[in-house]
Write a protein that holds these residues in place. Structure first.
Motif, PDB file in Angstrom:
ATOM      1  N   LEU A  27       0.802  -1.228   0.000  1.00 48.53           N
ATOM      2  CA  LEU A  27       0.000   0.000   0.000  1.00 48.53           C
ATOM      3  C   LEU A  27       0.833   1.274   0.000  1.00 48.53           C
ATOM      4  CD1 LEU A  27      -2.799  -0.893   2.597  1.00 48.53           C
ATOM      5  CD2 LEU A  27      -2.946  -0.922   0.096  1.00 48.53           C
ATOM      6  N   GLY A  28       2.019   1.217   0.587  1.00 46.01           N
ATOM      7  CA  GLY A  28       2.786   2.438   0.816  1.00 46.01           C
ATOM      8  C   GLY A  28       2.342   3.066   2.124  1.00 46.01           C
ATOM      9  N   ASP A  29       3.183   3.925   2.673  1.00 45.37           N
ATOM     10  CA  ASP A  29       2.926   4.419   4.030  1.00 45.37           C
ATOM     11  C   ASP A  29       1.630   5.210   4.179  1.00 45.37           C
ATOM     12  OD1 ASP A  29       4.016   6.554   2.604  1.00 45.37           O
ATOM     13  OD2 ASP A  29       5.414   7.121   4.187  1.00 45.37           O
ATOM     14  N   GLU A  30       1.366   6.172   3.315  1.00 48.49           N
ATOM     15  CA  GLU A  30       0.178   7.019   3.485  1.00 48.49           C
ATOM     16  C   GLU A  30      -1.124   6.220   3.411  1.00 48.49           C
ATOM     17  OE1 GLU A  30       0.108  10.168   4.516  1.00 48.49           O
ATOM     18  OE2 GLU A  30       2.288   9.992   4.651  1.00 48.49           O
ATOM     19  N   GLN A  31      -1.228   5.356   2.425  1.00 50.55           N
ATOM     20  CA  GLN A  31      -2.446   4.550   2.264  1.00 50.55           C
ATOM     21  C   GLN A  31      -2.597   3.566   3.432  1.00 50.55           C
ATOM     22  OE1 GLN A  31      -2.631   2.721  -1.581  1.00 50.55           O
ATOM     23  NE2 GLN A  31      -4.834   2.415  -1.475  1.00 50.55           N
ATOM     24  N   PHE A  32      -1.481   3.004   3.875  1.00 51.05           N
ATOM     25  CA  PHE A  32      -1.504   2.078   5.011  1.00 51.05           C
ATOM     26  C   PHE A  32      -2.002   2.791   6.264  1.00 51.05           C
ATOM     27  CE2 PHE A  32       0.486  -0.058   8.631  1.00 51.05           C
ATOM     28  CZ  PHE A  32       0.234  -1.392   8.367  1.00 51.05           C
ATOM     29  N   TYR A  33      -1.440   3.978   6.552  1.00 50.12           N
ATOM     30  CA  TYR A  33      -1.862   4.745   7.731  1.00 50.12           C
ATOM     31  C   TYR A  33      -3.341   5.111   7.640  1.00 50.12           C
ATOM     32  CZ  TYR A  33       3.154   5.434   8.535  1.00 50.12           C
ATOM     33  OH  TYR A  33       4.500   5.262   8.745  1.00 50.12           O
ATOM     34  N   SER A  34      -3.772   5.524   6.476  1.00 50.38           N
ATOM     35  CA  SER A  34      -5.164   5.915   6.289  1.00 50.38           C
ATOM     36  C   SER A  34      -6.108   4.731   6.510  1.00 50.38           C
ATOM     37  CB  SER A  34      -5.332   6.480   4.882  1.00 50.38           C
ATOM     38  OG  SER A  34      -6.667   6.787   4.628  1.00 50.38           O
ATOM     39  N   LYS A  35      -5.752   3.588   5.997  1.00 54.99           N
ATOM     40  CA  LYS A  35      -6.600   2.398   6.110  1.00 54.99           C
ATOM     41  C   LYS A  35      -6.695   1.895   7.548  1.00 54.99           C
ATOM     42  CE  LYS A  35      -7.102  -2.339   4.443  1.00 54.99           C
ATOM     43  NZ  LYS A  35      -6.584  -3.383   3.557  1.00 54.99           N
ATOM     44  N   HIS A  36      -5.576   1.947   8.282  1.00 55.03           N
ATOM     45  CA  HIS A  36      -5.540   1.319   9.602  1.00 55.03           C
ATOM     46  C   HIS A  36      -5.578   2.303  10.775  1.00 55.03           C
ATOM     47  CE1 HIS A  36      -5.097  -2.654   7.930  1.00 55.03           C
ATOM     48  NE2 HIS A  36      -4.184  -2.179   7.115  1.00 55.03           N
ATOM     49  N   GLY A  37      -5.493   3.599  10.510  1.00 50.37           N
ATOM     50  CA  GLY A  37      -5.649   4.591  11.567  1.00 50.37           C
ATOM     51  C   GLY A  37      -4.420   4.834  12.421  1.00 50.37           C
ATOM     52  N   PHE A  38      -3.245   4.587  11.878  1.00 51.63           N
ATOM     53  CA  PHE A  38      -2.000   4.853  12.604  1.00 51.63           C
ATOM     54  C   PHE A  38      -1.212   5.916  11.860  1.00 51.63           C
ATOM     55  CE2 PHE A  38      -3.201   0.667  14.025  1.00 51.63           C
ATOM     56  CZ  PHE A  38      -2.890   0.694  15.376  1.00 51.63           C
ATOM     57  N   GLY A  39      -0.142   6.373  12.466  1.00 46.25           N
ATOM     58  CA  GLY A  39       0.715   7.361  11.834  1.00 46.25           C
ATOM     59  C   GLY A  39       2.165   6.927  11.874  1.00 46.25           C
ATOM     60  N   PRO A  40       3.041   7.748  11.320  1.00 46.69           N
ATOM     61  CA  PRO A  40       4.462   7.431  11.296  1.00 46.69           C
ATOM     62  C   PRO A  40       5.040   7.311  12.706  1.00 46.69           C
ATOM     63  CG  PRO A  40       3.985   9.326   9.903  1.00 46.69           C
ATOM     64  CD  PRO A  40       2.743   9.018  10.675  1.00 46.69           C
ATOM     65  N   THR A  41       6.132   6.601  12.808  1.00 43.72           N
ATOM     66  CA  THR A  41       6.816   6.418  14.079  1.00 43.72           C
ATOM     67  C   THR A  41       7.653   7.640  14.413  1.00 43.72           C
ATOM     68  OG1 THR A  41       8.316   4.960  15.270  1.00 43.72           O
ATOM     69  CG2 THR A  41       8.769   5.256  12.956  1.00 43.72           C
ATOM     70  N   THR A  42       7.872   7.851  15.692  1.00 45.69           N
ATOM     71  CA  THR A  42       8.699   8.989  16.099  1.00 45.69           C
ATOM     72  C   THR A  42       9.989   8.565  16.792  1.00 45.69           C
ATOM     73  OG1 THR A  42       7.477   9.157  18.178  1.00 45.69           O
ATOM     74  CG2 THR A  42       6.723  10.546  16.361  1.00 45.69           C
ATOM     75  N   THR A  43       9.999   7.399  17.427  1.00 48.02           N
ATOM     76  CA  THR A  43      11.145   7.011  18.247  1.00 48.02           C
ATOM     77  C   THR A  43      11.821   5.732  17.788  1.00 48.02           C
ATOM     78  OG1 THR A  43       9.998   8.013  20.123  1.00 48.02           O
ATOM     79  CG2 THR A  43      11.910   6.653  20.630  1.00 48.02           C
ATOM     80  N   TYR A  44      11.042   4.724  17.411  1.00 48.68           N
ATOM     81  CA  TYR A  44      11.585   3.409  17.069  1.00 48.68           C
ATOM     82  C   TYR A  44      11.205   3.002  15.646  1.00 48.68           C
ATOM     83  CZ  TYR A  44      12.277   2.777  22.089  1.00 48.68           C
ATOM     84  OH  TYR A  44      12.672   2.922  23.394  1.00 48.68           O
ATOM     85  N   ASP A  45      12.016   2.122  15.081  1.00 47.02           N
ATOM     86  CA  ASP A  45      11.710   1.486  13.804  1.00 47.02           C
ATOM     87  C   ASP A  45      11.803  -0.019  13.967  1.00 47.02           C
ATOM     88  OD1 ASP A  45      11.392   3.764  12.133  1.00 47.02           O
ATOM     89  OD2 ASP A  45      13.554   3.932  11.846  1.00 47.02           O
ATOM     90  N   LEU A  46      10.866  -0.718  13.372  1.00 46.63           N
ATOM     91  CA  LEU A  46      10.946  -2.160  13.219  1.00 46.63           C
ATOM     92  C   LEU A  46      11.807  -2.386  11.982  1.00 46.63           C
ATOM     93  CD1 LEU A  46      10.042  -5.154  13.453  1.00 46.63           C
ATOM     94  CD2 LEU A  46       7.962  -4.503  12.257  1.00 46.63           C
TER      95      LEU A  46
END
Length: 98
Positions: A27-46
């Motif tokens: 999906l890419g980040d923007e579409q993924f966030y929009s679909k699932h209701g989350f936003g970008p990370t600020t402190t950690y990365d998986l």
């Protein structure tokens, strides 16, 4: 918030997390966030296969894929004692953002 973390620990498998990562890539980040209701990370990365992902968004989506139920971003903690700990128990690497 503790109840949501307990559900995440009990209901999410490593395969669920991998499915969420695959969906993020598709999906890419923007579409993924929009679909699932989350936003970008600020402190950690998986970190998976040399790519970086938002741990809380991936774990929340993995829960949704596993159970069919959505958790909102505010339902559980993303930091060391939250999403980071759950993902670590599942064998994933989570690092501080560079």
């Amino acid at each position: 918030m503790t109840d949501a973390l307990a559900r995440l620990r009990a209901d999410v498998s490593r395969d669920d997390v991998l499915r969420a990562i695959q969906e993020y890539d598709q999906l890419g980040d923007e579409q993924f966030y929009s679909k699932h209701g989350f936003g970008p990370t600020t402190t950690y990365d998986l970190v998976w296969e040399e790519r970086r992902y938002p741990p809380k968004a991936i774990l929340g989506t993995a829960y949704e894929l596993a159970t069919g139920q959505k958790l909102a971003s505010g339902d559980f903690e993303g930091g060391k004692s939250g999403a980071v700990a759950v993902l670590g128990r599942l064998g994933f690497t989570v690092e501080h953002k560079p």
